[in-house]
Write a protein that holds these residues in place. Structure first.
Motif, PDB file in Angstrom:
ATOM      1  N   ASN A  40       0.784  -1.178   0.069  1.00 59.75           N
ATOM      2  CA  ASN A  40       0.068   0.017   0.315  1.00 59.75           C
ATOM      3  C   ASN A  40       0.899   1.221   0.000  1.00 59.75           C
ATOM      4  O   ASN A  40       0.597   2.300  -0.697  1.00 59.75           O
ATOM      5  CB  ASN A  40      -0.989   0.010   1.425  1.00 59.75           C
ATOM      6  CG  ASN A  40      -2.109   0.965   1.072  1.00 59.75           C
ATOM      7  OD1 ASN A  40      -2.621   0.980  -0.094  1.00 59.75           O
ATOM      8  ND2 ASN A  40      -2.286   1.751   1.924  1.00 59.75           N
ATOM      9  N   ILE A  43       1.591   1.630  -3.644  1.00 58.85           N
ATOM     10  CA  ILE A  43       0.627   2.412  -4.231  1.00 58.85           C
ATOM     11  C   ILE A  43       0.364   3.732  -4.161  1.00 58.85           C
ATOM     12  O   ILE A  43       0.491   4.503  -4.939  1.00 58.85           O
ATOM     13  CB  ILE A  43      -0.602   1.475  -3.919  1.00 58.85           C
ATOM     14  CG1 ILE A  43      -0.541  -0.083  -4.142  1.00 58.85           C
ATOM     15  CG2 ILE A  43      -1.822   2.212  -4.552  1.00 58.85           C
ATOM     16  CD1 ILE A  43      -1.596  -0.772  -3.545  1.00 58.85           C
ATOM     17  N   GLN A  44       0.394   4.225  -2.625  1.00 54.83           N
ATOM     18  CA  GLN A  44       0.083   5.449  -2.574  1.00 54.83           C
ATOM     19  C   GLN A  44       1.233   6.575  -2.940  1.00 54.83           C
ATOM     20  O   GLN A  44       0.924   7.677  -3.499  1.00 54.83           O
ATOM     21  CB  GLN A  44      -0.232   5.877  -0.966  1.00 54.83           C
ATOM     22  CG  GLN A  44      -1.404   4.918  -0.413  1.00 54.83           C
ATOM     23  CD  GLN A  44      -1.802   5.211   1.085  1.00 54.83           C
ATOM     24  OE1 GLN A  44      -0.791   5.331   1.713  1.00 54.83           O
ATOM     25  NE2 GLN A  44      -2.764   5.156   1.394  1.00 54.83           N
ATOM     26  N   VAL A  54      -2.573   1.836 -11.295  1.00 50.26           N
ATOM     27  CA  VAL A  54      -1.576   1.239 -10.250  1.00 50.26           C
ATOM     28  C   VAL A  54      -2.296  -0.190 -10.352  1.00 50.26           C
ATOM     29  O   VAL A  54      -3.523  -0.412  -9.708  1.00 50.26           O
ATOM     30  CB  VAL A  54      -1.114   1.463  -8.967  1.00 50.26           C
ATOM     31  CG1 VAL A  54      -0.428   0.655  -8.353  1.00 50.26           C
ATOM     32  CG2 VAL A  54      -0.788   3.085  -9.034  1.00 50.26           C
ATOM     33  N   VAL A  56      -1.311  -3.913  -8.588  1.00 44.98           N
ATOM     34  CA  VAL A  56      -0.670  -4.480  -7.512  1.00 44.98           C
ATOM     35  C   VAL A  56      -0.685  -6.036  -7.375  1.00 44.98           C
ATOM     36  O   VAL A  56      -1.745  -6.564  -7.530  1.00 44.98           O
ATOM     37  CB  VAL A  56      -0.800  -4.029  -6.120  1.00 44.98           C
ATOM     38  CG1 VAL A  56      -2.239  -4.229  -5.791  1.00 44.98           C
ATOM     39  CG2 VAL A  56       0.095  -4.570  -5.034  1.00 44.98           C
ATOM     40  N   LEU A  71      -5.703  -2.116   1.133  1.00 46.52           N
ATOM     41  CA  LEU A  71      -4.843  -1.558   0.103  1.00 46.52           C
ATOM     42  C   LEU A  71      -5.765  -0.250  -0.308  1.00 46.52           C
ATOM     43  O   LEU A  71      -6.855  -0.171  -0.267  1.00 46.52           O
ATOM     44  CB  LEU A  71      -4.687  -2.483  -1.145  1.00 46.52           C
ATOM     45  CG  LEU A  71      -4.035  -3.576  -1.006  1.00 46.52           C
ATOM     46  CD1 LEU A  71      -3.973  -4.508  -2.019  1.00 46.52           C
ATOM     47  CD2 LEU A  71      -2.695  -3.226  -0.243  1.00 46.52           C
ATOM     48  N   ASP A  72      -5.059   0.828  -1.022  1.00 46.96           N
ATOM     49  CA  ASP A  72      -5.847   2.017  -1.431  1.00 46.96           C
ATOM     50  C   ASP A  72      -6.848   1.692  -2.574  1.00 46.96           C
ATOM     51  O   ASP A  72      -6.554   0.447  -3.390  1.00 46.96           O
ATOM     52  CB  ASP A  72      -4.723   2.859  -2.360  1.00 46.96           C
ATOM     53  CG  ASP A  72      -5.114   4.209  -2.775  1.00 46.96           C
ATOM     54  OD1 ASP A  72      -6.139   4.220  -3.440  1.00 46.96           O
ATOM     55  OD2 ASP A  72      -4.705   5.199  -2.188  1.00 46.96           O
ATOM     56  N   ALA A  75      -6.327   1.138  -6.389  1.00 42.92           N
ATOM     57  CA  ALA A  75      -5.362   0.112  -7.189  1.00 42.92           C
ATOM     58  C   ALA A  75      -6.331  -1.084  -7.492  1.00 42.92           C
ATOM     59  O   ALA A  75      -7.381  -1.477  -7.075  1.00 42.92           O
ATOM     60  CB  ALA A  75      -4.564  -0.475  -6.226  1.00 42.92           C
TER      61      ALA A  75
END
Length: 279
Positions: A40, A43-44, A54, A56, A71-72, A75
């Motif tokens: 995360n 991602i951020q 993005v 992941v 997680l964001d 994503a």
């Protein structure tokens, strides 16, 4: 700019013992949470640096370790197996740059929990005479699809051995190895902060440099590859030589030719799956 983040667990801060990497115990549940938090952070950081999309990719074991609720929400999360490109699913959908988070050193090295793809099956993997770990193998696969590895995190041994493969990439050292299952680690909080900062900075850099691909780009031309494989036992060599294109050149040494790195990776993953017959 589209970013792919491939996330393994052995290089995550705080992870030192095989039990932390295997489902079914409390140690693993804590480790997968740390893995998800590092993912995360990447991602951020990528979004903060200007990424437009993005992906992941859960790249450990059965590929079902990341906790999506940590997680964001922006994503795209890639889970489960089998999948054709394994740890590198994403460049075929137009990712321009790749992060490798929580990666580890290659088999036979002194890194924490070091191995290459499958510690039960493989001792060494050489591509055109050069020994490679997972980062080198999957980085070359990404390159065939026109994507560049620009950020990697893991222990100091992983960083030292992998920098030659990606000399222009950014590395975040999450821990220092003192043995196969021992070392000195950053805290999860400090590791995540370092990863987020590095992710933001490398995306900003590549956005300015114009590292952009459009979805649907054709693959870069791949060249024939000779792969030499040293396996852990003669029983595994017997088994793997059932594969029609495999040539045995020694008791535990095999060789095969492939038209591309994608074919090398797919073959190794198939052999890894075969090895479970002998467990």
């Amino acid at each position: 700019m589209k970013v792919l983040i491939s996330v393994d667990i052995e290089g995550v801060a705080g992870v030192f013992h095989p039990e932390q990497t295997r489902a079914g115990n409390g140690e693993y549940e804590r480790a997968r949470r740390w893995m998800s938090l590092e993912a995360n952070a990447a991602i951020q950081g990528a979004f903060a640096g200007g990424a437009t999309e993005v992906w992941v990719n859960d790249s450990h074991g059965g590929f079902r370790n990341l906790l999506p609720d940590l997680l964001d929400a922006r994503a795209h999360v890639v889970l489960g197996k089998p999948r054709t490109l394994g740890m590198m699913a994403g460049p075929e959908h137009g990712a321009a740059i790749v992060f490798m988070i929580g990666y580890h050193a290659m088999s036979q090295s002194r890194g924490i929990l070091a191995h290459t793809i499958n510690s039960f099956a493989f001792a060494r993997v050489l591509v055109n005479g050069v020994e490679e770990g997972e980062a080198g193998l999957y980085g070359a696969l990404a390159a065939e699809y026109g994507a560049r590895v620009v950020l990697l995190s893991g222990d100091d041994v992983f960083t030292e051995e992998t920098r030659r493969t990606f000399p222009e990439a950014r590395f975040v050292v999450t821990k220092t190895a003192t043995g196969h299952a021992s070392g000195v680690t950053q805290t999860p909080e400090s590791a995540c902060a370092a990863i987020a900062r590095a992710a933001r900075e490398v995306v900003e850099l590549h956005a300015v440099a114009g590292t952009v691909r459009e979805q649907g780009d054709v693959r870069s031309g791949a060249e024939p590859i000779a792969c030499e494989l040293q396996v852990q036992t003669t029983a595994l060599a017997d088994l793997f030589c059932q594969w029609p294109t495999m040539t045995r050149v020694g008791g535990v040494t095999l060789r095969f030719d492939a038209p591309s790195m994608e074919h090398v990776v797919r073959t190794l993953n198939c052999l890894s799956a075969m090895s479970f017959m002998l467990r």
